[in-house]
Design a protein around this motif. Structure first.
Motif, PDB file in Angstrom:
ATOM      1  N   UNK A  43       1.070  -1.224   0.375  1.00  0.00           N
ATOM      2  CA  UNK A  43      -0.348  -0.166   0.257  1.00  0.00           C
ATOM      3  C   UNK A  43       1.188   1.229   0.020  1.00  0.00           C
ATOM      4  N   UNK A  44       1.876   0.944   0.768  1.00  0.00           N
ATOM      5  CA  UNK A  44       2.795   2.510   0.279  1.00  0.00           C
ATOM      6  C   UNK A  44       3.126   2.156  -0.581  1.00  0.00           C
ATOM      7  N   UNK A  49       3.592   6.225  -6.104  1.00  0.00           N
ATOM      8  CA  UNK A  49       3.747   5.581  -7.265  1.00  0.00           C
ATOM      9  C   UNK A  49       4.789   4.459  -7.743  1.00  0.00           C
ATOM     10  N   UNK A  50       5.308   3.939  -6.880  1.00  0.00           N
ATOM     11  CA  UNK A  50       6.774   3.649  -6.737  1.00  0.00           C
ATOM     12  C   UNK A  50       6.815   1.513  -7.093  1.00  0.00           C
ATOM     13  N   UNK A  51       5.589   1.210  -7.574  1.00  0.00           N
ATOM     14  CA  UNK A  51       4.445  -0.104  -7.627  1.00  0.00           C
ATOM     15  C   UNK A  51       5.184  -0.764  -9.010  1.00  0.00           C
ATOM     16  N   UNK A  52       6.538  -1.331  -8.328  1.00  0.00           N
ATOM     17  CA  UNK A  52       7.772  -2.100  -9.335  1.00  0.00           C
ATOM     18  C   UNK A  52       9.421  -2.874  -8.420  1.00  0.00           C
ATOM     19  N   UNK A  53       9.385  -3.474  -8.812  1.00  0.00           N
ATOM     20  CA  UNK A  53      10.289  -4.164  -7.996  1.00  0.00           C
ATOM     21  C   UNK A  53      12.191  -4.308  -8.796  1.00  0.00           C
ATOM     22  N   UNK A  54      12.695  -3.274  -8.209  1.00  0.00           N
ATOM     23  CA  UNK A  54      14.136  -3.409  -9.032  1.00  0.00           C
ATOM     24  C   UNK A  54      14.759  -4.898  -9.129  1.00  0.00           C
ATOM     25  N   UNK A  55      14.843  -5.539  -9.006  1.00  0.00           N
ATOM     26  CA  UNK A  55      15.397  -7.243  -9.285  1.00  0.00           C
ATOM     27  C   UNK A  55      14.079  -8.245  -9.221  1.00  0.00           C
ATOM     28  N   UNK A  56      13.464  -8.369  -9.611  1.00  0.00           N
ATOM     29  CA  UNK A  56      12.215  -9.555  -9.650  1.00  0.00           C
ATOM     30  C   UNK A  56      11.748 -10.646  -9.315  1.00  0.00           C
ATOM     31  N   UNK A  57      13.212 -11.400  -9.970  1.00  0.00           N
ATOM     32  CA  UNK A  57      14.000 -13.105  -9.429  1.00  0.00           C
ATOM     33  C   UNK A  57      14.020 -13.126  -8.502  1.00  0.00           C
ATOM     34  N   UNK A  58      14.487 -11.995  -7.243  1.00  0.00           N
ATOM     35  CA  UNK A  58      14.763 -12.536  -5.831  1.00  0.00           C
ATOM     36  C   UNK A  58      14.317 -10.761  -5.113  1.00  0.00           C
ATOM     37  N   UNK A  59      13.462 -10.704  -5.064  1.00  0.00           N
ATOM     38  CA  UNK A  59      11.661  -9.926  -4.321  1.00  0.00           C
ATOM     39  C   UNK A  59      10.730 -10.664  -4.025  1.00  0.00           C
ATOM     40  N   UNK A  60      11.229 -11.129  -2.867  1.00  0.00           N
ATOM     41  CA  UNK A  60       9.907 -12.700  -2.777  1.00  0.00           C
ATOM     42  C   UNK A  60       9.419 -12.466  -1.470  1.00  0.00           C
TER      43      UNK A  60
END
Length: 417
Positions: A43-44, A49-60
């Motif tokens: 939610x934060x 407006x940061x609904x993204x991840x820098x490293x999808x394979x290591x964001x769990x």
């Protein structure tokens, strides 16, 4: 001047030479949150407006603390996490995969990494020589989105454990003894760096127990140098290429050095309602136990279940004592099935549940009644931890837990070995 492990790991990720006390911006290799802390983080990110991840394979995203969901509100939070994973490409570890800290060391963390998790026991991966620490939901959200975060480099307490563990004494007894020695706030924002012959001879599962509980002394991280035991652990999960040998410099500067002779240790129990309220197990003989829980991110690994199964084999739990066993992950569950441990537990009268946190956080699967006593292999025993502030939680090793389940009272496992 030589560097401690904490200074080496953060300095490498910050791209410069650092010393204790310095503020740094460091790259993040692994970032995660779980179903208790993740919904706030998501939610934060949406608000910013940061609904993204820098490293999808290591964001769990782990669904482990209330899995399967016991009620509607938590089910809706689970939906939120599944939607976030689908939108960003982050990894979803859904129900039945296991506790976040066990899954992180099984599949994601490696020596030299910076690991941040929205859960205080994220320090578990320090046993793989990763700078692994717990942070708040918003901090993790930003770290996951940007791939970097800030730290104050901690000063270090070097814990030197030498000798050989007596029969019936394990790393859980060592870490409870240490916390009893220095206090629950004795290492606040320090790094605990474990070394010495007793650590070097310790298998990875026991090292994870040490690092997992570093935060119970207030520590930022619980670090152990990587060695051939680390390499063998990574090889077992087809990740040998992730191995890197890392250790402190011989002339590193420590704020304090604590020496422990493990030859003199006995089975230790933390009494209600703080982890540093420790006694020898034999001193608590006669303390009746309503429930025993063997599992959690502290002691729910295959080797822990093996110790408990060896004591319970051919025996029954006390008729007045419930016994709950929960493997820490699906991999652990499968290994326990293959080894026959699950059958041993069921024959002994235990309830064996699916991988996850279970009753440790008091959300479901074993909440305590008023005045009830539980002896648990988990890591925390403050009031209300298992769902009821009127209950009493004691912490111990899997061996002490198994022995206590048989006798119906807190027992020294050396009596049944």
């Amino acid at each position: 001047m030589g560097k401690t492990l904490a200074e080496k790991l953060l300095g490498t990720k910050a791209g410069k030479d650092v010393v204790a006390g310095e503020l740094v911006i460091a790259g993040v290799d692994v970032a995660f949150f779980q179903d208790g802390t993740g919904p706030l983080a998501v939610r934060q990110l949406r608000k910013a407006n940061l609904e993204k991840v820098a490293n999808p394979a290591r964001s769990i995203l782990f669904i482990d603390h209330a899995a399967p969901s016991p009620r509607r509100e938590l089910s809706n939070d689970h939906i939120l996490l599944r939607e976030f994973a689908g939108k960003t490409g982050a990894v979803l570890s859904d129900i039945n995969e296991g506790v976040c800290h066990q899954r992180v060391v099984e599949s994601f963390a490696k020596p030299g990494d910076v690991v941040i998790g929205a859960d205080s026991h994220s320090c578990t991966a320090g046993a793989l020589c990763a700078f692994a620490t717990g942070m708040g939901s918003t901090d993790i959200a930003v770290g996951m989105a940007l791939g970097k975060t800030w730290f104050r480099v901690p000063s270090t307490f070097r814990v030197v454990a030498r000798g050989e563990f007596p029969k019936g004494v394990y790393s859980k007894d060592l870490i409870l003894h240490l916390i009893g020695l220095i206090g629950a706030d004795g290492a606040t924002y320090r790094a605990l760096e474990f070394g010495g012959s007793a650590i070097e001879n310790m298998q990875m599962s026991e090292r994870f127990t040490l690092s997992n509980m570093a935060v119970e002394a207030g520590a930022k991280v619980g670090l152990i140098a990587s060695d051939q035991t680390t390499r063998a652990f990574l090889k077992k999960s087809d990740r040998e290429s992730d191995f890197k040998e890392l250790g402190p410099d011989p002339d590193a500067s420590y704020e304090r050095v604590i020496a422990i002779d493990v030859n003199k240790l006995e089975p230790v129990v933390s009494c209600p309602h703080t982890v540093d309220n420790t006694k020898w197990a034999r001193e608590l003989k006669g303390t009746k136990v309503n429930q025993v829980f063997i599992g959690s991110c502290t002691n729910g690994r295959t080797e822990d279940l093996e110790v408990a199964a060896r004591i319970l084999r051919g025996k029954k739990r006390h008729p007045n004592t419930r016994l709950i066993v929960i493997p820490a992950s699906r991999q652990v569950y499968l290994e326990a099935l293959k080894a026959g441990h699950v059958q041993t537990f069921v024959e002994a009268g235990a309830t064996v549940l699916g991988p996850g946190c279970g009753p440790c956080v008091g959300v479901h699967e074993g909440a305590l009644g008023d005045g009830e006593v539980c002896l648990s292999t988990q890591n925390r025993n403050f009031k209300g931890r298992m769902g009821n502030p009127e209950a009493f939680i004691y912490l111990a090793s899997p061996a002490t837990a198994a022995a206590s389940a048989i006798k119906g009272e807190i027992s020294d496992p050396r009596e049944v070995l």
